[in-house]
Design a protein around this motif. Sequence first.
Motif, PDB file in Angstrom:
ATOM      1  N   ASP A 227       9.281   5.802 -44.336  1.00 17.65           N
ATOM      2  CA  ASP A 227       7.848   5.671 -44.622  1.00 17.65           C
ATOM      3  C   ASP A 227       7.461   6.449 -45.870  1.00 17.65           C
ATOM      4  OD1 ASP A 227       7.498   4.058 -42.379  1.00 17.65           O
ATOM      5  OD2 ASP A 227       7.060   5.776 -41.093  1.00 17.65           O
ATOM      6  N   THR A 228       8.151   7.550 -46.152  1.00 22.48           N
ATOM      7  CA  THR A 228       7.850   8.293 -47.380  1.00 22.48           C
ATOM      8  C   THR A 228       8.240   7.472 -48.605  1.00 22.48           C
ATOM      9  OG1 THR A 228       9.982   9.466 -47.447  1.00 22.48           O
ATOM     10  CG2 THR A 228       8.189  10.511 -46.233  1.00 22.48           C
TER      11      THR A 228
ATOM     12  N   ARG B  43       5.380   5.046 -49.168  1.00 23.43           N
ATOM     13  CA  ARG B  43       4.224   5.760 -49.734  1.00 23.43           C
ATOM     14  C   ARG B  43       4.425   6.113 -51.200  1.00 23.43           C
ATOM     15  NH1 ARG B  43       0.712   8.702 -45.791  1.00 23.43           N
ATOM     16  NH2 ARG B  43       1.306   7.905 -43.762  1.00 23.43           N
ATOM     17  N   SER B  44       5.660   6.468 -51.569  1.00 22.06           N
ATOM     18  CA  SER B  44       5.924   6.871 -52.955  1.00 22.06           C
ATOM     19  C   SER B  44       6.122   5.698 -53.891  1.00 22.06           C
ATOM     20  CB  SER B  44       7.174   7.759 -53.009  1.00 22.06           C
ATOM     21  OG  SER B  44       8.341   6.987 -52.766  1.00 22.06           O
ATOM     22  N   GLY B  45       6.355   4.501 -53.332  1.00 24.30           N
ATOM     23  CA  GLY B  45       6.617   3.342 -54.165  1.00 24.30           C
ATOM     24  C   GLY B  45       8.097   3.081 -54.392  1.00 24.30           C
TER      25      GLY B  45
ATOM     26  N   CYS C 160      -1.191  -3.879 -47.203  1.00 23.35           N
ATOM     27  CA  CYS C 160      -0.264  -3.847 -46.070  1.00 23.35           C
ATOM     28  C   CYS C 160      -0.344  -2.472 -45.436  1.00 23.35           C
ATOM     29  CB  CYS C 160       1.165  -4.151 -46.505  1.00 23.35           C
ATOM     30  SG  CYS C 160       1.904  -2.844 -47.477  1.00 23.35           S
ATOM     31  N   GLY C 161       0.088  -2.398 -44.216  1.00 21.58           N
ATOM     32  CA  GLY C 161       0.223  -1.109 -43.565  1.00 21.58           C
ATOM     33  C   GLY C 161       1.684  -0.739 -43.639  1.00 21.58           C
ATOM     34  N   ILE C 162       2.002   0.458 -43.269  1.00 18.83           N
ATOM     35  CA  ILE C 162       3.405   0.825 -43.174  1.00 18.83           C
ATOM     36  C   ILE C 162       3.700   1.202 -41.738  1.00 18.83           C
ATOM     37  CG2 ILE C 162       3.648   1.467 -45.583  1.00 18.83           C
ATOM     38  CD1 ILE C 162       3.412   4.374 -44.798  1.00 18.83           C
ATOM     39  N   GLY C 163       4.913   1.524 -41.456  1.00 18.97           N
ATOM     40  CA  GLY C 163       5.327   1.861 -40.103  1.00 18.97           C
ATOM     41  C   GLY C 163       5.903   0.651 -39.394  1.00 18.97           C
TER      42      GLY C 163
END
Length: 80
Positions: free
Chosen positions: A14-15, A18-20, A28-31
């Motif tokens: 997930d990091t 978030r960082s690209g 979009c969501g993540i997870g």
Amino acid sequence: MRIRHAAVGCNFADTYFRSGYYPVQPPCGIGVEGAGTIEAVGEGVSGFTVGDRVAYNGSPLGAYSEARVRAPLLAAPIPT
């Protein structure tokens, strides 16, 4: 079926989202993993009912949400 999340996983991958480092197309969501209570089931869903507790893991992204719709095939019941 729609699952109201009680918990979602936070993974090292997930990091990267978030960082690209792992690019995603917004919005979009993540997870990818979560657990919660079934709020609604769709037509033709068997083996699950409203109020059941379930957990899931796997794409697509979107577990970082209050609730989400998932295929029953991707969910596992949580014993009571």
